[in-house]
Design a protein around this motif. Structure first.
Motif, PDB file in Angstrom:
ATOM      1  N   ILE A   1       1.096  -1.775   0.108  1.00  0.00           N
ATOM      2  CA  ILE A   1       0.252  -0.132   0.076  1.00  0.00           C
ATOM      3  C   ILE A   1       1.244   1.231   0.043  1.00  0.00           C
ATOM      4  O   ILE A   1       1.906   0.905   1.200  1.00  0.00           O
ATOM      5  CB  ILE A   1      -0.901   0.180   0.407  1.00  0.00           C
ATOM      6  CG1 ILE A   1      -1.833  -1.409   1.365  1.00  0.00           C
ATOM      7  CG2 ILE A   1      -2.055   1.469   1.559  1.00  0.00           C
ATOM      8  CD1 ILE A   1      -3.209  -1.307  -0.054  1.00  0.00           C
ATOM      9  N   ASP A   2       0.724   1.833  -1.089  1.00  0.00           N
ATOM     10  CA  ASP A   2       1.488   3.108  -0.832  1.00  0.00           C
ATOM     11  C   ASP A   2      -0.018   4.764  -1.079  1.00  0.00           C
ATOM     12  O   ASP A   2      -1.041   4.343  -1.515  1.00  0.00           O
ATOM     13  CB  ASP A   2       2.160   3.821  -2.535  1.00  0.00           C
ATOM     14  CG  ASP A   2       3.602   3.112  -2.519  1.00  0.00           C
ATOM     15  OD1 ASP A   2       4.035   3.031  -1.066  1.00  0.00           O
ATOM     16  OD2 ASP A   2       3.345   2.440  -3.174  1.00  0.00           O
ATOM     17  N   ALA A   3       0.631   5.071  -0.400  1.00  0.00           N
ATOM     18  CA  ALA A   3      -0.470   6.256  -0.308  1.00  0.00           C
ATOM     19  C   ALA A   3       0.602   7.917  -0.091  1.00  0.00           C
ATOM     20  O   ALA A   3      -1.127   8.851  -0.050  1.00  0.00           O
ATOM     21  CB  ALA A   3      -1.123   6.348   1.528  1.00  0.00           C
ATOM     22  N   SER A   4       1.509   8.401  -0.934  1.00  0.00           N
ATOM     23  CA  SER A   4       1.974   9.310  -1.224  1.00  0.00           C
ATOM     24  C   SER A   4       1.065   9.680  -2.519  1.00  0.00           C
ATOM     25  O   SER A   4       0.660   9.569  -3.228  1.00  0.00           O
ATOM     26  CB  SER A   4       3.176   9.484  -1.459  1.00  0.00           C
ATOM     27  OG  SER A   4       4.080  10.163  -2.716  1.00  0.00           O
ATOM     28  N   ILE A   5       1.196  11.219  -2.283  1.00  0.00           N
ATOM     29  CA  ILE A   5      -0.022  12.331  -2.888  1.00  0.00           C
ATOM     30  C   ILE A   5       1.573  12.626  -4.574  1.00  0.00           C
ATOM     31  O   ILE A   5       0.839  13.437  -5.343  1.00  0.00           O
ATOM     32  CB  ILE A   5      -0.291  13.388  -2.658  1.00  0.00           C
ATOM     33  CG1 ILE A   5      -0.211  14.458  -2.006  1.00  0.00           C
ATOM     34  CG2 ILE A   5      -1.732  12.704  -1.830  1.00  0.00           C
ATOM     35  CD1 ILE A   5      -0.698  15.363  -1.516  1.00  0.00           C
ATOM     36  N   LYS A   6       2.373  12.454  -4.272  1.00  0.00           N
ATOM     37  CA  LYS A   6       3.557  12.548  -5.349  1.00  0.00           C
ATOM     38  C   LYS A   6       3.630  11.885  -6.434  1.00  0.00           C
ATOM     39  O   LYS A   6       3.765  10.604  -6.703  1.00  0.00           O
ATOM     40  CB  LYS A   6       4.846  12.993  -4.504  1.00  0.00           C
ATOM     41  CG  LYS A   6       4.952  13.369  -3.815  1.00  0.00           C
ATOM     42  CD  LYS A   6       7.030  14.354  -2.896  1.00  0.00           C
ATOM     43  CE  LYS A   6       6.671  14.376  -2.255  1.00  0.00           C
ATOM     44  NZ  LYS A   6       8.095  14.792  -1.607  1.00  0.00           N
ATOM     45  N   PRO A   7       3.272  12.516  -7.770  1.00  0.00           N
ATOM     46  CA  PRO A   7       3.627  11.530  -8.686  1.00  0.00           C
ATOM     47  C   PRO A   7       5.195  11.422  -8.830  1.00  0.00           C
ATOM     48  O   PRO A   7       5.172  10.517  -9.603  1.00  0.00           O
ATOM     49  CB  PRO A   7       2.660  12.207  -9.944  1.00  0.00           C
ATOM     50  CG  PRO A   7       3.911  13.969  -9.401  1.00  0.00           C
ATOM     51  CD  PRO A   7       2.963  14.090  -8.258  1.00  0.00           C
ATOM     52  N   ALA A   8       6.068  11.445  -8.694  1.00  0.00           N
ATOM     53  CA  ALA A   8       6.932  11.585  -8.954  1.00  0.00           C
ATOM     54  C   ALA A   8       8.120  12.122  -7.361  1.00  0.00           C
ATOM     55  O   ALA A   8       8.154  12.814  -6.837  1.00  0.00           O
ATOM     56  CB  ALA A   8       8.107  12.121  -9.687  1.00  0.00           C
ATOM     57  N   GLY A   9       9.330  11.165  -7.426  1.00  0.00           N
ATOM     58  CA  GLY A   9      10.216  11.552  -5.811  1.00  0.00           C
ATOM     59  C   GLY A   9       9.531  11.401  -5.203  1.00  0.00           C
ATOM     60  O   GLY A   9       9.912  12.334  -3.911  1.00  0.00           O
TER      61      GLY A   9
END
Length: 198
Positions: free
Chosen positions: A8-16
């Motif tokens: 499960i990932d939850a970051s809203i960053k499209p990159a980095g």
């Protein structure tokens, strides 16, 4: 025996995203040790699950054979998320800290699964988690909110919710001061990953 991993990932960053880099490294380590592993991946930042609302509470509390088409669709997603969690031997969760707390997308994932009789039950001695035997590894990332500090409101909530569901084997790896010392912060997280029992 196949080892099942829920990633499960939850970051809203499209990159980095640091938390995404860390969860990938954790999953790679697990899959290297369990070459026959199954993997289910959800990117909640890119593809969030719907928030719970009045329609949701009605749908999941209506007996399956009495639901209309809309209620069946609403409940089906909740059922699927619960099934994914219950099937996992290990759940790997990316926890980027936003404003001292977890992303709303990650909370919504928990909200979708918090159902009495499914992930927990009420007993005379209090709530009992129904998801047994699952291990959780959390990749905690922050620019400066140290894991376990007085201003960290994210990790305690996550640990509590996992425990509420019955998951008590919870480990954290942390890159928690990236804006202060990026190299040291990442080194600490990578060292934590290297020391994980696969």
């Amino acid at each position: 025996m196949t080892h099942s991993i829920l990633h499960i990932d939850a970051s809203i960053k499209p990159a980095g995203s640091i938390s995404k880099d860390l969860t990938r490294a954790i999953v790679d380590r697990l899959r290297g040790a369990h070459t026959d592993s199954d993997l289910i991946y959800r990117d909640l930042g890119a593809n969030p699950v719907p928030e719970t609302d009045a329609a949701w509470i009605v749908a999941v509390n209506t007996p399956a054979d009495q639901r209309n088409a809309e209620q069946s669709e609403i409940a089906a997603l909740s059922d699927q998320l619960i099934a994914e969690l219950k099937a996992a031997d290990t759940v790997v969760i990316g926890l980027p800290v936003y404003n001292f707390n977890l992303p709303s997308q990650l909370k919504t994932w928990f909200d979708q699964m918090a159902r009495a009789g499914e992930t927990f039950r009420y007993s005379e001695s209090g709530p009992e988690g129904l998801v047994k035997g699952t291990r959780a590894i959390i990749a905690y990332s922050s620019n400066g909110t140290r894991l376990g500090s007085d201003i960290d409101f994210a990790s305690g909530y996550l640990r509590h919710m996992l425990g509420f569901f019955g998951i008590t084997d919870v480990q954290f790896v942390a890159s928690d001061h990236f804006a202060i010392d990026a190299e040291a912060s990442l080194n600490a997280a990578n060292e934590g990953i290297a020391n994980l029992a696969a």
